[in-house]
Design an enzyme around this catalytic site. Structure first.
Site, mmCIF file in Angstrom:
data_model
loop_
_atom_site.group_PDB
_atom_site.id
_atom_site.type_symbol
_atom_site.label_atom_id
_atom_site.label_comp_id
_atom_site.label_asym_id
_atom_site.label_seq_id
_atom_site.Cartn_x
_atom_site.Cartn_y
_atom_site.Cartn_z
ATOM 1 N N HIS A 74 -12.954 4.131 -9.860
ATOM 2 C CA HIS A 74 -12.053 5.245 -10.172
ATOM 3 C C HIS A 74 -11.611 5.267 -11.630
ATOM 4 O O HIS A 74 -10.623 5.895 -11.970
ATOM 5 C CB HIS A 74 -10.840 5.209 -9.225
ATOM 6 N N CYS A 90 -13.573 12.589 -22.940
ATOM 7 C CA CYS A 90 -13.552 14.011 -23.262
ATOM 8 C C CYS A 90 -14.396 14.725 -22.216
ATOM 9 O O CYS A 90 -15.574 14.415 -22.059
ATOM 10 C CB CYS A 90 -14.110 14.234 -24.667
ATOM 11 N N CYS A 128 -10.562 14.601 -29.122
ATOM 12 C CA CYS A 128 -11.887 14.069 -29.428
ATOM 13 C C CYS A 128 -12.398 14.713 -30.722
ATOM 14 O O CYS A 128 -11.912 15.772 -31.141
ATOM 15 C CB CYS A 128 -12.779 14.438 -28.236
HETATM 16 P P1 OAD Z 1 -3.703 2.736 -0.836
HETATM 17 O O1 OAD Z 1 -2.331 2.855 -1.407
HETATM 18 O O2 OAD Z 1 -4.266 3.899 -0.116
HETATM 19 O O3 OAD Z 1 -3.735 1.509 0.184
HETATM 20 C C1 OAD Z 1 -3.209 0.262 -0.165
HETATM 21 C C2 OAD Z 1 -3.548 -0.717 0.933
HETATM 22 O O4 OAD Z 1 -3.087 -2.001 0.533
HETATM 23 C C3 OAD Z 1 -2.897 -0.412 2.289
HETATM 24 O O5 OAD Z 1 -3.888 -0.471 3.304
HETATM 25 C C4 OAD Z 1 -1.872 -1.547 2.454
HETATM 26 O O6 OAD Z 1 -1.699 -1.939 3.820
HETATM 27 C C5 OAD Z 1 -2.504 -2.652 1.636
HETATM 28 N N1 OAD Z 1 -1.562 -3.636 1.093
HETATM 29 C C6 OAD Z 1 -0.254 -3.481 0.773
HETATM 30 N N2 OAD Z 1 0.258 -4.617 0.280
HETATM 31 C C7 OAD Z 1 -0.745 -5.537 0.278
HETATM 32 C C8 OAD Z 1 -0.846 -6.907 -0.111
HETATM 33 N N3 OAD Z 1 0.191 -7.578 -0.621
HETATM 34 N N4 OAD Z 1 -2.040 -7.527 0.039
HETATM 35 C C9 OAD Z 1 -3.109 -6.860 0.555
HETATM 36 N N5 OAD Z 1 -3.069 -5.575 0.937
HETATM 37 C C10 OAD Z 1 -1.906 -4.912 0.804
HETATM 38 O O7 OAD Z 1 -4.654 2.226 -2.025
HETATM 39 P P2 OAD Z 1 -6.244 2.362 -2.180
HETATM 40 O O8 OAD Z 1 -6.932 2.136 -0.884
HETATM 41 O O9 OAD Z 1 -6.617 1.523 -3.333
HETATM 42 O O10 OAD Z 1 -7.367 6.881 -6.464
HETATM 43 O O11 OAD Z 1 -6.359 3.891 -2.551
HETATM 44 C C11 OAD Z 1 -7.615 4.421 -2.861
HETATM 45 C C12 OAD Z 1 -7.488 5.442 -3.959
HETATM 46 O O12 OAD Z 1 -6.508 6.424 -3.590
HETATM 47 C C13 OAD Z 1 -6.972 4.874 -5.258
HETATM 48 O O13 OAD Z 1 -7.981 4.311 -6.063
HETATM 49 C C14 OAD Z 1 -6.343 6.063 -5.923
HETATM 50 C C15 OAD Z 1 -5.685 6.739 -4.745
HETATM 51 O O14 OAD Z 1 -5.565 8.132 -4.852
HETATM 52 C C16 OAD Z 1 -7.350 7.170 -7.756
HETATM 53 O O15 OAD Z 1 -6.511 6.767 -8.532
HETATM 54 C C17 OAD Z 1 -8.477 8.011 -8.177
#
Ligand code: OAD
Length: 234
Positions: free
Chosen positions: A115, A123, A142
């Site tokens: 991501h 740009c 840019c």
């Molecule tokens: P999420 O916020 O959707 O999910 C975070 C996950 O981490 C959840 O399943 C929690 O249960 C888990 N969690 C919380 N605390 C934790 C800990 N201490 N140890 C392990 N796990 C824990 O985040 P992502 O799955 O990364 O996109 O989200 C995916 C994408 O959605 C991101 O990359 C972002 C967002 O929109 C962009 O920025 C493009």
């Protein structure tokens, strides 16, 4: 569950597939769940190209504030263990959905950032990239005259094809995939661990909560990134 915990030292070509939960214990909020970024902020105002085109100053300010907060955070023991394992076994690859750069600060190399990164600009008009993220707003342009925007995959953006290909190739070659702290709801990243299940690698999920993919993992471990990585790496 103690005796059922696999040991990562038995594998040579590990893939760590990480999401926001990995950085939660570094003090960086996740996106979903309690205190999540998208519970507080509407992505349509801060995290899509249309918002940027409407009001680049507002979108830049929001990202600059996030970057400043992240700059004050430190990689946690889970980031560090991943980097240590990669140092010992160079066949290890890190694939992350995180944009915070904490894997690199912990010492991981060749990190595949699905991501993008808050530490780069791009740009949209000519495709150039820059690491000069500290520019004041009036200079965030840019050479071709267009705005620099954060080099992120915002909502409604496409992922970078070469980045997807690098991730798929790493997963196809791995003997063990460890997914840490991702809710597994954002596609196409969410389905990537399934490739490892098909090729017969051992698959492990680390998450305090169940996810839509939990049942597919050989080991779906409930707990935090730091406590379970310490256990698996021991
Ligand atoms: P999420 O916020 O959707 O999910 C975070 C996950 O981490 C959840 O399943 C929690 O249960 C888990 N969690 C919380 N605390 C934790 C800990 N201490 N140890 C392990 N796990 C824990 O985040 P992502 O799955 O990364 O996109 O989200 C995916 C994408 O959605 C991101 O990359 C972002 C967002 O929109 C962009 O920025 C493009």
């Amino acid at each position: 569950m103690g005796h059922d915990i696999p040991k990562l030292r038995e594998f040579e070509r590990l893939v760590f597939f990480t999401g926001a939960g990995l950085s939660a214990e570094s003090g960086i909020p996740t996106y979903r769940g309690d205190g999540g970024v998208w519970g507080k902020y509407d992505y349509r105002e801060y995290a899509c190209q249309r918002a940027f085109d409407r009001d680049p100053a507002k979108v830049w300010l929001w990202h600059d504030e996030r970057r400043a907060a992240i700059a004050k955070s430190l990689p946690n023991i889970a980031h560090e263990l991943i980097a240590k394992i990669q140092g010992q076994r160079p066949g290890t690859r890190v694939i992350t959905q995180n944009i915070d750069g904490l894997h690199q600060r912990a010492g991981s190399v060749d990190v595949i950032e699905l991501h993008g990164s808050l530490w780069r600009l791009r740009c949209e008009a000519c495709g150039s990239r820059s690491e000069n993220f500290d520019l004041p707003l009036e200079s965030k342009h840019c050479d071709c005259g267009n705005w620099w925007r954060p080099d992120l995959v915002w909502f409604e953006d496409m992922l970078d094809m070469p980045v997807i290909e690098a991730a798929v190739s790493a997963i196809e070659q791995c003997d063990c995939l460890v997914s840490i702290g991702t809710s597994a709801v954002v596609y196409p990243a969410a389905e990537m661990p399934i490739i490892a299940m098909r090729t017969g690698a051992l698959t492990i999920e680390i998450n305090p909560e169940e996810t839509p993919l939990s049942l597919l993992y050989a080991h779906s471990l409930r707990g935090t990134a730091t406590e379970l990585m310490a256990l698996l790496a021991g």
